[in-house]
Design an enzyme around this catalytic site. Structure first.
Site, mmCIF file in Angstrom:
data_model
loop_
_atom_site.group_PDB
_atom_site.id
_atom_site.type_symbol
_atom_site.label_atom_id
_atom_site.label_comp_id
_atom_site.label_asym_id
_atom_site.label_seq_id
_atom_site.Cartn_x
_atom_site.Cartn_y
_atom_site.Cartn_z
ATOM 1 N N LYS A 1 0.935 -1.139 -0.020
ATOM 2 C CA LYS A 1 -0.065 0.059 0.105
ATOM 3 C C LYS A 1 0.996 1.362 -0.016
ATOM 4 O O LYS A 1 0.549 2.218 -0.700
ATOM 5 C CB LYS A 1 -0.926 -0.127 1.223
ATOM 6 C CG LYS A 1 -1.601 1.340 1.494
ATOM 7 C CD LYS A 1 -2.362 1.267 2.735
ATOM 8 C CE LYS A 1 -1.827 1.701 4.105
ATOM 9 N NZ LYS A 1 -1.262 3.297 4.278
ATOM 10 N N ASN A 2 1.915 1.366 1.036
ATOM 11 C CA ASN A 2 2.811 2.458 0.891
ATOM 12 C C ASN A 2 3.590 2.904 -0.379
ATOM 13 O O ASN A 2 4.287 3.864 -0.478
ATOM 14 C CB ASN A 2 3.455 2.492 2.283
ATOM 15 C CG ASN A 2 2.576 2.621 3.599
ATOM 16 O OD1 ASN A 2 1.192 3.116 3.503
ATOM 17 N ND2 ASN A 2 3.051 2.631 4.616
ATOM 18 N N ARG B 1 -4.132 9.980 4.794
ATOM 19 C CA ARG B 1 -2.592 10.844 4.967
ATOM 20 C C ARG B 1 -1.938 11.084 3.611
ATOM 21 O O ARG B 1 -1.614 12.111 3.373
ATOM 22 C CB ARG B 1 -1.971 10.319 5.948
ATOM 23 C CG ARG B 1 -0.359 10.803 5.901
ATOM 24 C CD ARG B 1 -0.345 11.950 6.830
ATOM 25 N NE ARG B 1 1.107 12.352 6.741
ATOM 26 C CZ ARG B 1 1.459 13.674 7.126
ATOM 27 N NH1 ARG B 1 0.468 14.217 7.675
ATOM 28 N NH2 ARG B 1 2.601 14.079 7.236
ATOM 29 N N CYS C 1 -4.556 8.212 9.869
ATOM 30 C CA CYS C 1 -4.519 7.561 11.034
ATOM 31 C C CYS C 1 -4.063 8.883 12.048
ATOM 32 O O CYS C 1 -2.952 9.532 11.849
ATOM 33 C CB CYS C 1 -3.725 6.479 11.172
ATOM 34 S SG CYS C 1 -3.701 5.054 10.391
ATOM 35 N N ARG D 1 -0.397 15.572 12.750
ATOM 36 C CA ARG D 1 0.537 14.959 11.701
ATOM 37 C C ARG D 1 0.790 16.171 10.711
ATOM 38 O O ARG D 1 0.347 16.279 9.645
ATOM 39 C CB ARG D 1 0.147 13.723 11.184
ATOM 40 C CG ARG D 1 0.122 12.506 12.045
ATOM 41 C CD ARG D 1 -0.401 11.300 11.209
ATOM 42 N NE ARG D 1 0.328 10.862 10.239
ATOM 43 C CZ ARG D 1 0.303 9.645 9.864
ATOM 44 N NH1 ARG D 1 -0.829 8.840 9.743
ATOM 45 N NH2 ARG D 1 1.476 9.205 8.600
ATOM 46 N N LYS E 1 14.545 16.831 9.301
ATOM 47 C CA LYS E 1 14.154 15.630 9.993
ATOM 48 C C LYS E 1 13.966 14.753 8.977
ATOM 49 O O LYS E 1 12.992 14.956 7.772
ATOM 50 C CB LYS E 1 12.880 15.695 10.788
ATOM 51 C CG LYS E 1 12.711 14.623 11.878
ATOM 52 C CD LYS E 1 11.759 14.833 12.990
ATOM 53 C CE LYS E 1 11.338 13.527 13.630
ATOM 54 N NZ LYS E 1 9.962 13.548 14.219
ATOM 55 N N SER F 1 11.457 12.466 6.820
ATOM 56 C CA SER F 1 10.229 12.218 6.596
ATOM 57 C C SER F 1 9.980 11.376 5.284
ATOM 58 O O SER F 1 10.109 11.688 4.193
ATOM 59 C CB SER F 1 9.486 13.531 6.552
ATOM 60 O OG SER F 1 8.266 13.385 5.713
ATOM 61 N N VAL F 2 9.121 10.257 5.360
ATOM 62 C CA VAL F 2 8.757 9.298 4.196
ATOM 63 C C VAL F 2 7.980 10.310 3.049
ATOM 64 O O VAL F 2 8.331 10.442 2.103
ATOM 65 C CB VAL F 2 8.022 8.342 4.613
ATOM 66 C CG1 VAL F 2 7.264 7.570 3.461
ATOM 67 C CG2 VAL F 2 8.752 7.485 5.586
ATOM 68 N N ASP G 1 5.181 1.275 12.127
ATOM 69 C CA ASP G 1 3.916 0.525 11.800
ATOM 70 C C ASP G 1 3.890 -0.973 12.166
ATOM 71 O O ASP G 1 2.930 -1.664 11.870
ATOM 72 C CB ASP G 1 3.991 0.469 10.002
ATOM 73 C CG ASP G 1 3.478 1.869 9.744
ATOM 74 O OD1 ASP G 1 3.169 2.739 10.527
ATOM 75 O OD2 ASP G 1 3.309 2.154 8.396
ATOM 76 N N ILE H 1 9.018 7.641 16.471
ATOM 77 C CA ILE H 1 8.642 8.528 15.151
ATOM 78 C C ILE H 1 7.514 9.218 15.826
ATOM 79 O O ILE H 1 7.410 10.368 15.241
ATOM 80 C CB ILE H 1 8.140 7.246 13.948
ATOM 81 C CG1 ILE H 1 9.445 6.288 13.868
ATOM 82 C CG2 ILE H 1 7.920 7.935 12.885
ATOM 83 C CD1 ILE H 1 10.700 6.834 13.156
ATOM 84 N N ARG I 1 -8.282 -0.500 5.248
ATOM 85 C CA ARG I 1 -7.594 0.743 4.712
ATOM 86 C C ARG I 1 -6.285 0.144 4.358
ATOM 87 O O ARG I 1 -5.562 0.693 2.992
ATOM 88 C CB ARG I 1 -7.471 2.019 5.726
ATOM 89 C CG ARG I 1 -8.336 2.644 5.768
ATOM 90 C CD ARG I 1 -8.090 3.971 6.449
ATOM 91 N NE ARG I 1 -6.895 4.652 5.805
ATOM 92 C CZ ARG I 1 -5.738 5.047 6.775
ATOM 93 N NH1 ARG I 1 -5.963 5.025 7.874
ATOM 94 N NH2 ARG I 1 -4.622 5.418 6.245
#
Ligand code: UD1
Length: 424
Positions: free
Chosen positions: A22-23, A94, A118, A126, A166, A168-169, A311, A333, A403
């Site tokens: 998914k990501n 998100r 989330c 977030r 920082k 961040s994905v 996760d 995180i 999801r």
């Protein structure tokens, strides 16, 4: 709202086929905004967030044609132009903010709603300040009004040297996508290097993007005018794989997990070995057997990849409730990502939270209870806990699970879990 009825304890045994990630799929889908030519994507996971992203792309002017099994999608551009990613399209996800970088690079304007998804960080929320501040360095101008980011650029974005404050994905993904069509060279330092980001850059490279990873966390991108037609298969889901590995260890079961490259989850597997699981790895498969006695661990900290993923924190916590002593997990995180603890306590878990560290007493016999999911990964943790609990549990609000976990209950049933979806 659907619920899961689970009767435990169950021991899992058999084979699990891991779905597409998914990501990885979400940013790859968002990046199709950069294209004029058609794109074919294979190995899409069939989860709710993907449907949401596809609808968002459709609303922005893409034509979406899914194969019969919905695992392959062809995306082409229509003449329709819309630059508004509305609140209703991104409120549950998100990753909605990932259309900002591609839209501004391709169309030089975008009105994007602040994203949902989330709630992982209590009152601190977030934020997306890294996305906005770094896109600004490529030339994006923006204003925030009524929950929307009104963004524009006078001309093409312009390459720059950017160091993320920082890791961040999402911000790394947004910047890589935007820089692909920017003028000149962009150097991104302190990037997130999750395998899903490498999947995104591999996909973009397959379409002619000029992206090079240099050293550990630096990405260099030279902008191109257009991306070419391409066909790409999305990697397997790292978090789904980790969740099933934890389940095997938790229930003293034995699983063969297919369609995932074990070298991408070495940290997770090393922790599973530490708790006593037997792990054998092959090119695209993992064989995992749970230990007779789960051993405690007192030094897990979640970290950016290649560290232990946030996760999987909730799912691993469930496992440590069954260990032979006291364990500790520090969440680095999302400092307050512990909403699942209260629910686990309903099953009998003894967990104490101080600041961002959870101290978990072991040797807990879970007893079935009614549980409520609060977010995607927490919902998976509750399902795992209910599977190992004695008696009947009901996990409500499983839309969180839907999801991100494809056909979770079907995959679980096949390996011996007594689980039923109750639709309302
Ligand atoms: C992604 C994943 C999510 C995972 C997370 C961390 C997707 C769709 N989601 O989320 O599943 O839990 O990575 O591995 O891939 N931050 C800021 N400002 C920003 C951006 C982030 O302060 O502009 C903070 C966040 O609050 C968090 C940390 O940075 O504390 C890391 O967040 P980030 O890596 O950006 O996570 P996401 O991309 O949202």
């Amino acid at each position: 709202m659907d619920k899961f009825l689970i009767k435990g304890p169950c021991k899992v045994n058999g084979t699990v086929n891991i779905s597409g990630s998914k990501n990885a799929a979400l940013p790859i889908l968002a990046s199709t905004i950069l294209f004029d030519k058609p794109v074919i994507l294979e190995n899409l996971p069939r989860v709710k967030d993907i449907d949401t992203m596809l609808s968002l792309l459709e609303s922005l002017g893409s034509k979406i044609v899914l194969s019969k099994n919905k695992r392959t999608v062809k995306i082409t551009k229509t003449k329709k132009k819309n630059f508004v990613a509305s609140y209703s399209s991104v409120k549950t996800m998100r990753a909605g903010v990932l259309v900002l970088g591609p839209m501004i690079a391709k169309h030089h304007k975008s009105i994007t709603s602040f994203p949902g998804g989330c709630v992982l960080n209590g009152n601190s929320g977030r934020p997306i300040n890294y996305h906005l501040n770094t896109l600004k360095k490529l030339g994006m101008q923006y204003e925030i009004k009524k929950g929307y980011i009104f963004a524009k650029t006078k001309a093409k974005l312009k390459g720059n040297f950017i160091k993320f404050p920082k890791i961040s994905v999402g911000a790394t993904e947004n910047l890589i996508m935007a820089a692909c069509l920017a003028k000149g060279k962009t150097i991104l330092k302190n990037c997130a290097i999750e395998p899903e980001i490498k999947d995104l850059t591999n996909f973009l490279r397959s379409a002619g993007a000029k992206i090079k990873w240099v050293g550990k966390r630096t990405c260099e991108i030279i902008g191109v005018n257009n991306l070419k037609e391409t066909k790409y298969s999305i990697m397997g889901d790292r978090i789904e794989t980790g969740t099933f590995c934890i389940l095997a260890a938790l229930t003293k079961g034995n699983l063969l997990i297919k369609n995932f490259k074990p070298k991408l989850i070495q940290t997770e597997l090393s922790f599973l070995k530490k708790v006593g699981a037997s792990v054998k790895t092959f090119k695209n498969e993992i064989q995992i057997k749970g230990p007779k006695q789960i051993k405690s661990i007192n030094n897990i900290s979640t970290k950016e990849y290649p560290g232990f993923p946030t996760d999987l924190q909730a799912q691993f916590m469930v496992l440590l409730c069954k260990a032979n002593g006291i364990s500790k997990i520090t969440e680095k995180i999302f400092q307050s990502r512990f909403i699942h603890v209260m629910e686990l306590q309903r099953l009998g878990a003894k967990i104490n939270i101080k600041n961002n560290t959870a101290t978990i007493e072991g040797n807990t016999e879970f007893k079935g209870a009614e549980l409520m999911s609060s977010d995607l990964r927490a919902s998976a943790a509750l399902v795992l806990a209910a599977i190992s609990a004695k008696g009947k549990s009901i996990v409500s609000r499983v839309y969180h699970c839907d999801r991100g976990y494809e056909k979770f209950e079907d995959k679980l049933k096949r390996i011996g879990v007594n689980i039923k979806r109750i639709s309302s």
